[in-house]
Design a protein around this motif. Structure first.
Motif, PDB file in Angstrom:
ATOM      1  N   LYS A  58       0.825  -1.156   0.065  1.00 22.30           N
ATOM      2  CA  LYS A  58      -0.009  -0.080  -0.059  1.00 22.30           C
ATOM      3  C   LYS A  58       0.838   1.216   0.037  1.00 22.30           C
ATOM      4  CE  LYS A  58      -3.622   2.204   2.417  1.00 22.30           C
ATOM      5  NZ  LYS A  58      -4.698   2.332   3.676  1.00 22.30           N
ATOM      6  N   ASP A  59       1.895   1.275   0.694  1.00 24.44           N
ATOM      7  CA  ASP A  59       2.728   2.495   0.972  1.00 24.44           C
ATOM      8  C   ASP A  59       3.530   2.680  -0.549  1.00 24.44           C
ATOM      9  OD1 ASP A  59       1.746   3.208   3.195  1.00 24.44           O
ATOM     10  OD2 ASP A  59       3.371   2.223   4.328  1.00 24.44           O
ATOM     11  N   ALA A  60       4.156   1.389  -0.692  1.00 27.52           N
ATOM     12  CA  ALA A  60       4.950   1.612  -2.213  1.00 27.52           C
ATOM     13  C   ALA A  60       4.042   1.980  -3.127  1.00 27.52           C
ATOM     14  CB  ALA A  60       5.480   0.103  -2.512  1.00 27.52           C
ATOM     15  N   ARG A  61       2.772   1.612  -3.368  1.00 23.62           N
ATOM     16  CA  ARG A  61       1.683   2.048  -4.715  1.00 23.62           C
ATOM     17  C   ARG A  61       1.383   3.596  -4.282  1.00 23.62           C
ATOM     18  NH1 ARG A  61      -3.227   2.680  -3.959  1.00 23.62           N
ATOM     19  NH2 ARG A  61      -3.690   1.200  -2.334  1.00 23.62           N
ATOM     20  N   LYS A  62       1.259   4.005  -2.925  1.00 22.39           N
ATOM     21  CA  LYS A  62       1.081   5.415  -2.625  1.00 22.39           C
ATOM     22  C   LYS A  62       2.442   6.497  -3.075  1.00 22.39           C
ATOM     23  CE  LYS A  62      -3.008   5.541  -1.250  1.00 22.39           C
ATOM     24  NZ  LYS A  62      -4.242   6.114  -2.156  1.00 22.39           N
ATOM     25  N   MET A  63       3.377   5.777  -2.765  1.00 24.37           N
ATOM     26  CA  MET A  63       4.774   6.661  -2.991  1.00 24.37           C
ATOM     27  C   MET A  63       4.870   6.869  -4.629  1.00 24.37           C
ATOM     28  SD  MET A  63       8.638   5.510  -2.198  1.00 24.37           S
ATOM     29  CE  MET A  63       9.216   6.917  -0.907  1.00 24.37           C
ATOM     30  N   LEU A  64       4.583   5.698  -5.390  1.00 27.79           N
ATOM     31  CA  LEU A  64       4.713   5.670  -6.901  1.00 27.79           C
ATOM     32  C   LEU A  64       3.568   6.523  -7.480  1.00 27.79           C
ATOM     33  CD1 LEU A  64       6.196   2.060  -7.657  1.00 27.79           C
ATOM     34  CD2 LEU A  64       7.271   4.191  -7.688  1.00 27.79           C
ATOM     35  N   GLU A  65       2.620   6.585  -6.723  1.00 27.28           N
ATOM     36  CA  GLU A  65       1.363   7.342  -7.140  1.00 27.28           C
ATOM     37  C   GLU A  65       1.754   9.138  -6.863  1.00 27.28           C
ATOM     38  OE1 GLU A  65      -3.034   7.913  -5.850  1.00 27.28           O
ATOM     39  OE2 GLU A  65      -2.487   6.013  -5.899  1.00 27.28           O
ATOM     40  N   LYS A  66       2.255   9.236  -5.627  1.00 26.59           N
ATOM     41  CA  LYS A  66       2.622  10.551  -5.524  1.00 26.59           C
ATOM     42  C   LYS A  66       3.499  10.982  -6.485  1.00 26.59           C
ATOM     43  CE  LYS A  66       4.585  13.236  -1.923  1.00 26.59           C
ATOM     44  NZ  LYS A  66       5.583  13.211  -0.915  1.00 26.59           N
ATOM     45  N   GLU A  67       4.504  10.254  -6.908  1.00 29.62           N
ATOM     46  CA  GLU A  67       5.459  10.648  -7.966  1.00 29.62           C
ATOM     47  C   GLU A  67       4.886  10.840  -9.325  1.00 29.62           C
ATOM     48  OE1 GLU A  67       8.693  11.704  -7.609  1.00 29.62           O
ATOM     49  OE2 GLU A  67       8.407  11.301  -5.372  1.00 29.62           O
ATOM     50  N   GLY A  68       3.616  10.189  -9.502  1.00 26.09           N
ATOM     51  CA  GLY A  68       3.173  10.519 -10.669  1.00 26.09           C
ATOM     52  C   GLY A  68       3.241   9.392 -11.627  1.00 26.09           C
ATOM     53  N   MET A  69       3.853   8.133 -11.167  1.00 27.87           N
ATOM     54  CA  MET A  69       4.125   6.888 -11.978  1.00 27.87           C
ATOM     55  C   MET A  69       3.068   6.048 -12.198  1.00 27.87           C
ATOM     56  SD  MET A  69       8.050   6.234 -10.729  1.00 27.87           S
ATOM     57  CE  MET A  69       9.464   7.391 -11.069  1.00 27.87           C
ATOM     58  N   PHE A  70       2.494   5.979 -11.058  1.00 24.31           N
ATOM     59  CA  PHE A  70       1.248   5.017 -11.114  1.00 24.31           C
ATOM     60  C   PHE A  70      -0.231   5.706 -10.990  1.00 24.31           C
ATOM     61  CE2 PHE A  70       2.618   1.086  -8.282  1.00 24.31           C
ATOM     62  CZ  PHE A  70       3.559   0.498  -9.513  1.00 24.31           C
ATOM     63  N   THR A  71      -1.219   5.261 -11.690  1.00 27.06           N
ATOM     64  CA  THR A  71      -2.433   5.720 -11.786  1.00 27.06           C
ATOM     65  C   THR A  71      -3.061   5.781 -10.549  1.00 27.06           C
ATOM     66  OG1 THR A  71      -3.441   3.835 -12.607  1.00 27.06           O
ATOM     67  CG2 THR A  71      -2.832   5.404 -14.272  1.00 27.06           C
ATOM     68  N   LYS A  72      -4.095   6.432  -9.960  1.00 27.50           N
ATOM     69  CA  LYS A  72      -4.703   6.512  -8.939  1.00 27.50           C
ATOM     70  C   LYS A  72      -5.398   5.085  -8.244  1.00 27.50           C
ATOM     71  CE  LYS A  72      -7.919   9.155  -6.098  1.00 27.50           C
ATOM     72  NZ  LYS A  72      -8.803  10.458  -5.999  1.00 27.50           N
ATOM     73  N   ASN A  73      -4.841   4.689  -7.218  1.00 25.56           N
ATOM     74  CA  ASN A  73      -5.403   3.538  -6.525  1.00 25.56           C
ATOM     75  C   ASN A  73      -5.061   2.227  -7.304  1.00 25.56           C
ATOM     76  OD1 ASN A  73      -6.243   4.881  -4.182  1.00 25.56           O
ATOM     77  ND2 ASN A  73      -8.132   5.225  -5.334  1.00 25.56           N
ATOM     78  N   SER A  74      -3.957   2.257  -8.011  1.00 23.76           N
ATOM     79  CA  SER A  74      -3.562   0.911  -9.057  1.00 23.76           C
ATOM     80  C   SER A  74      -2.103   0.746  -8.844  1.00 23.76           C
ATOM     81  CB  SER A  74      -4.085   1.196 -10.305  1.00 23.76           C
ATOM     82  OG  SER A  74      -3.228   2.147 -11.025  1.00 23.76           O
ATOM     83  N   GLU A  75      -1.774  -0.340  -9.695  1.00 24.05           N
ATOM     84  CA  GLU A  75      -0.429  -0.801  -9.998  1.00 24.05           C
ATOM     85  C   GLU A  75      -0.069  -0.510 -11.280  1.00 24.05           C
ATOM     86  OE1 GLU A  75      -0.281  -4.438  -8.273  1.00 24.05           O
ATOM     87  OE2 GLU A  75      -0.354  -3.825  -6.128  1.00 24.05           O
ATOM     88  N   TYR A  76      -0.776   0.402 -12.194  1.00 25.16           N
ATOM     89  CA  TYR A  76      -0.577   0.566 -13.300  1.00 25.16           C
ATOM     90  C   TYR A  76       0.323   1.800 -13.812  1.00 25.16           C
ATOM     91  CZ  TYR A  76      -3.700  -3.138 -14.454  1.00 25.16           C
ATOM     92  OH  TYR A  76      -4.573  -4.244 -14.253  1.00 25.16           O
TER      93      TYR A  76
END
Length: 134
Positions: A58-76
């Motif tokens: 969860k935290d890893a996904r949020k970190m990548l989401e914050k950096e703009g790499m992942f789309t919101k609430n996903s691992e894409y």
């Protein structure tokens, strides 16, 4: 880790001639964008796994989401992020290159829609053999 996120395409070496041969067999024209996209997808997968082991998914996904790499609430990986990474004005450029990579037997899952993105699921055997030999 953040520094590694910011230089994703610069730490991969690809065996150019093998790629060219595979593309020729499929009648595909490759450009630098194909290699940049593949590099980002490979590196983001590795970084996500490392961060997940360290921080939890969860935290890893949020970190990548914050950096703009992942789309919101996903691992894409965000299509918008990839578009900027290959310096194009349209996500269609990303989509077309992803389709070319699929023709080279990379398995890439797509999440459609405004929050859509891409996830590399599997690389072809010919590519895995290249990575193992480097």
């Amino acid at each position: 880790m953040i520094e590694r996120l910011k230089s994703l395409e610069h730490n991969r070496n690809f065996e150019f001639w093998t790629f060219l041969e595979k593309a020729y067999e499929k009648n595909l024209k490759l450009d630098l964008g194909h290699f940049k996209l593949l590099s980002v997808l490979l590196n983001v997968s590795e970084i996500y796994k490392e961060l997940s082991d360290e921080l939890g998914k969860k935290d890893a996904r949020k970190m990548l989401e914050k950096e703009g790499m992942f789309t919101k609430n996903s691992e894409y990986v965000s299509g918008e992020y990839l578009k900027k990474y290959i310096e194009r004005d349209s996500r269609v450029a990303v989509h077309n290159r992803i389709n070319d990579l699929r023709k080279l037997d990379f398995i890439i899952e797509t999440k459609p829609g405004p929050l859509g993105g891409y996830k590399l699921l599997k690389t072809p055997e010919w590519f895995e053999n290249l990575e193992a030999s480097m």
